[in-house]
Design a protein around this motif. Structure first.
Motif, PDB file in Angstrom:
ATOM      1  N   ILE A   1       0.816  -1.215   0.000  1.00 11.60           N
ATOM      2  CA  ILE A   1       0.000   0.000   0.000  1.00 11.60           C
ATOM      3  C   ILE A   1       0.852   1.270   0.000  1.00 11.60           C
ATOM      4  O   ILE A   1       0.424   2.319  -0.483  1.00 11.60           O
ATOM      5  CB  ILE A   1      -0.954   0.010   1.218  1.00 11.60           C
ATOM      6  CG1 ILE A   1      -1.848  -1.229   1.210  1.00 11.60           C
ATOM      7  CG2 ILE A   1      -1.826   1.263   1.213  1.00 11.60           C
ATOM      8  CD1 ILE A   1      -2.725  -1.342  -0.019  1.00 11.60           C
ATOM      9  N   LEU A   2       2.071   1.190   0.519  1.00 11.22           N
ATOM     10  CA  LEU A   2       2.940   2.368   0.536  1.00 11.22           C
ATOM     11  C   LEU A   2       3.244   2.862  -0.870  1.00 11.22           C
ATOM     12  O   LEU A   2       3.478   4.057  -1.081  1.00 11.22           O
ATOM     13  CB  LEU A   2       4.239   2.047   1.274  1.00 11.22           C
ATOM     14  CG  LEU A   2       4.150   1.874   2.794  1.00 11.22           C
ATOM     15  CD1 LEU A   2       5.506   1.491   3.361  1.00 11.22           C
ATOM     16  CD2 LEU A   2       3.637   3.151   3.456  1.00 11.22           C
ATOM     17  N   GLY A   3       3.258   1.954  -1.834  1.00 14.01           N
ATOM     18  CA  GLY A   3       3.509   2.333  -3.225  1.00 14.01           C
ATOM     19  C   GLY A   3       2.420   3.221  -3.791  1.00 14.01           C
ATOM     20  O   GLY A   3       2.608   3.866  -4.832  1.00 14.01           O
ATOM     21  N   ILE A   4       1.282   3.262  -3.112  1.00 12.48           N
ATOM     22  CA  ILE A   4       0.172   4.141  -3.501  1.00 12.48           C
ATOM     23  C   ILE A   4       0.177   5.408  -2.643  1.00 12.48           C
ATOM     24  O   ILE A   4       0.060   6.525  -3.154  1.00 12.48           O
ATOM     25  CB  ILE A   4      -1.186   3.426  -3.333  1.00 12.48           C
ATOM     26  CG1 ILE A   4      -1.234   2.168  -4.204  1.00 12.48           C
ATOM     27  CG2 ILE A   4      -2.340   4.374  -3.692  1.00 12.48           C
ATOM     28  CD1 ILE A   4      -2.443   1.295  -3.951  1.00 12.48           C
ATOM     29  N   LEU A   5       0.343   5.233  -1.342  1.00 13.24           N
ATOM     30  CA  LEU A   5       0.228   6.346  -0.402  1.00 13.24           C
ATOM     31  C   LEU A   5       1.344   7.379  -0.553  1.00 13.24           C
ATOM     32  O   LEU A   5       1.072   8.589  -0.568  1.00 13.24           O
ATOM     33  CB  LEU A   5       0.219   5.813   1.032  1.00 13.24           C
ATOM     34  CG  LEU A   5      -0.994   4.977   1.441  1.00 13.24           C
ATOM     35  CD1 LEU A   5      -0.864   4.522   2.883  1.00 13.24           C
ATOM     36  CD2 LEU A   5      -2.287   5.770   1.260  1.00 13.24           C
ATOM     37  N   VAL A   6       2.586   6.928  -0.675  1.00  7.15           N
ATOM     38  CA  VAL A   6       3.709   7.878  -0.721  1.00  7.15           C
ATOM     39  C   VAL A   6       3.661   8.760  -1.978  1.00  7.15           C
ATOM     40  O   VAL A   6       3.774   9.988  -1.873  1.00  7.15           O
ATOM     41  CB  VAL A   6       5.060   7.137  -0.617  1.00  7.15           C
ATOM     42  CG1 VAL A   6       6.217   8.121  -0.748  1.00  7.15           C
ATOM     43  CG2 VAL A   6       5.152   6.388   0.716  1.00  7.15           C
ATOM     44  N   PRO A   7       3.484   8.180  -3.192  1.00  8.44           N
ATOM     45  CA  PRO A   7       3.354   9.051  -4.371  1.00  8.44           C
ATOM     46  C   PRO A   7       2.158   9.995  -4.280  1.00  8.44           C
ATOM     47  O   PRO A   7       2.231  11.140  -4.743  1.00  8.44           O
ATOM     48  CB  PRO A   7       3.170   8.049  -5.525  1.00  8.44           C
ATOM     49  CG  PRO A   7       3.785   6.793  -5.039  1.00  8.44           C
ATOM     50  CD  PRO A   7       3.481   6.755  -3.566  1.00  8.44           C
ATOM     51  N   THR A   8       1.065   9.531  -3.662  1.00 10.08           N
ATOM     52  CA  THR A   8      -0.121  10.381  -3.516  1.00 10.08           C
ATOM     53  C   THR A   8       0.177  11.589  -2.636  1.00 10.08           C
ATOM     54  O   THR A   8      -0.206  12.717  -2.953  1.00 10.08           O
ATOM     55  CB  THR A   8      -1.291   9.586  -2.917  1.00 10.08           C
ATOM     56  OG1 THR A   8      -1.628   8.501  -3.782  1.00 10.08           O
ATOM     57  CG2 THR A   8      -2.515  10.474  -2.738  1.00 10.08           C
ATOM     58  N   LEU A   9       0.872  11.370  -1.526  1.00  7.30           N
ATOM     59  CA  LEU A   9       1.221  12.473  -0.630  1.00  7.30           C
ATOM     60  C   LEU A   9       2.156  13.464  -1.313  1.00  7.30           C
ATOM     61  O   LEU A   9       2.010  14.688  -1.153  1.00  7.30           O
ATOM     62  CB  LEU A   9       1.872  11.919   0.637  1.00  7.30           C
ATOM     63  CG  LEU A   9       0.949  11.135   1.580  1.00  7.30           C
ATOM     64  CD1 LEU A   9       1.747  10.524   2.724  1.00  7.30           C
ATOM     65  CD2 LEU A   9      -0.155  12.032   2.126  1.00  7.30           C
ATOM     66  N   MET A  10       3.109  12.959  -2.085  1.00 13.91           N
ATOM     67  CA  MET A  10       4.025  13.844  -2.801  1.00 13.91           C
ATOM     68  C   MET A  10       3.286  14.643  -3.861  1.00 13.91           C
ATOM     69  O   MET A  10       3.567  15.830  -4.084  1.00 13.91           O
ATOM     70  CB  MET A  10       5.148  13.025  -3.436  1.00 13.91           C
ATOM     71  CG  MET A  10       6.088  12.385  -2.429  1.00 13.91           C
ATOM     72  SD  MET A  10       7.498  11.541  -3.209  1.00 13.91           S
ATOM     73  CE  MET A  10       8.386  12.947  -3.932  1.00 13.91           C
ATOM     74  N   TRP A  11       2.351  14.008  -4.527  1.00  8.62           N
ATOM     75  CA  TRP A  11       1.532  14.672  -5.560  1.00  8.62           C
ATOM     76  C   TRP A  11       0.714  15.801  -4.950  1.00  8.62           C
ATOM     77  O   TRP A  11       0.729  16.934  -5.446  1.00  8.62           O
ATOM     78  CB  TRP A  11       0.639  13.630  -6.221  1.00  8.62           C
ATOM     79  CG  TRP A  11      -0.393  14.175  -7.165  1.00  8.62           C
ATOM     80  CD1 TRP A  11      -0.266  15.249  -8.002  1.00  8.62           C
ATOM     81  CD2 TRP A  11      -1.708  13.663  -7.391  1.00  8.62           C
ATOM     82  NE1 TRP A  11      -1.419  15.440  -8.736  1.00  8.62           N
ATOM     83  CE2 TRP A  11      -2.321  14.481  -8.372  1.00  8.62           C
ATOM     84  CE3 TRP A  11      -2.426  12.594  -6.858  1.00  8.62           C
ATOM     85  CZ2 TRP A  11      -3.620  14.260  -8.824  1.00  8.62           C
ATOM     86  CZ3 TRP A  11      -3.713  12.361  -7.318  1.00  8.62           C
ATOM     87  CH2 TRP A  11      -4.300  13.187  -8.282  1.00  8.62           C
TER      88      TRP A  11
END
Length: 208
Positions: free
Chosen positions: A91-101
């Motif tokens: 799930i981190l592969g989704i959450l981290v890019p989302t937060l950076m975006w």
């Protein structure tokens, strides 16, 4: 830098339409001093002010705001590489890019396109990560095994199928594929090329 880009854009559009700062202030409902400060890059207008300017200048808000964005290839590469956090937990592969975006949304050129392609792929990957080993593969095997037994003149063939061993192999291959896609697309971002992520369900729609 962002304020100056917007100020230059407003001034350019105003000059193209051959209107004065006074006229733009009157049409937008803003003060002349506000128009002057925006064009000089002394202030960052809020969303409502940008909307009023866009209407007065007869352009879409997106057309006006996209000029406030700056190019930052390094950040786009970092955003793409941040998906590698899936290695620690999918799930981190989704959450981290989302937060950076979200942290840089509307501030960096192409960030929406890059982020949506990465996130769409990672969401698709996570779904397949859990579905393929646990459901699809055993189902396919259960369909193929009887056919192979028939081909073998009716003799029963025991394939010694180990569900969890097979699932681990698939998971390893999926991890390698994910890492490979992320690394390859990081180079594509550097070269200014379109990303290639597959498979990818469009959960987040691309806006042209």
């Amino acid at each position: 830098m962002q304020e100056q880009n917007l100020g230059n854009r407003v001034k350019k559009l105003r000059n193209i339409q051959r209107i004065s700062q006074e006229f733009l202030a009157e049409e937008s409902g803003l003060s002349i001093r506000t128009i002057q400060r925006i064009e000089k890059g002394e202030t960052a207008p809020n969303g409502d002010t940008c909307q009023k300017l866009a209407v007065a200048l007869k352009v879409s808000p997106n057309e006006l705001l996209e000029w406030t964005a700056v190019e930052d290839i390094d950040f786009l590469k970092k955003l793409n590489l941040s998906a590698l956090t899936f290695i620690f937990f999918p799930i981190l592969g989704i959450l981290v890019p989302t937060l950076m975006w979200v942290s840089k949304k509307d501030k960096i050129k192409d960030i929406d396109r890059i982020a949506k392609e990465v996130i769409n792929f990672e969401i698709t990957w996570v779904i397949l990560f859990f579905l393929i080993p646990l459901f699809i593969k055993p189902l396919l095997f259960s369909l193929i095994e009887p056919i192979l037994n028939i081909i073998n003149d009716g003799s029963y063939v025991n394939f010694g199928y180990d569900h969890w061993t097979d699932a681990k192999i698939i998971w390893i291959l999926m991890y390698l594929a994910n890492i490979t896609f992320i690394m390859l697309n990081t180079f594509r971002i550097q070269d200014g090329k379109k990303l290639k992520y597959f498979p990818s369900i469009k959960f987040l729609k691309m806006v042209s």
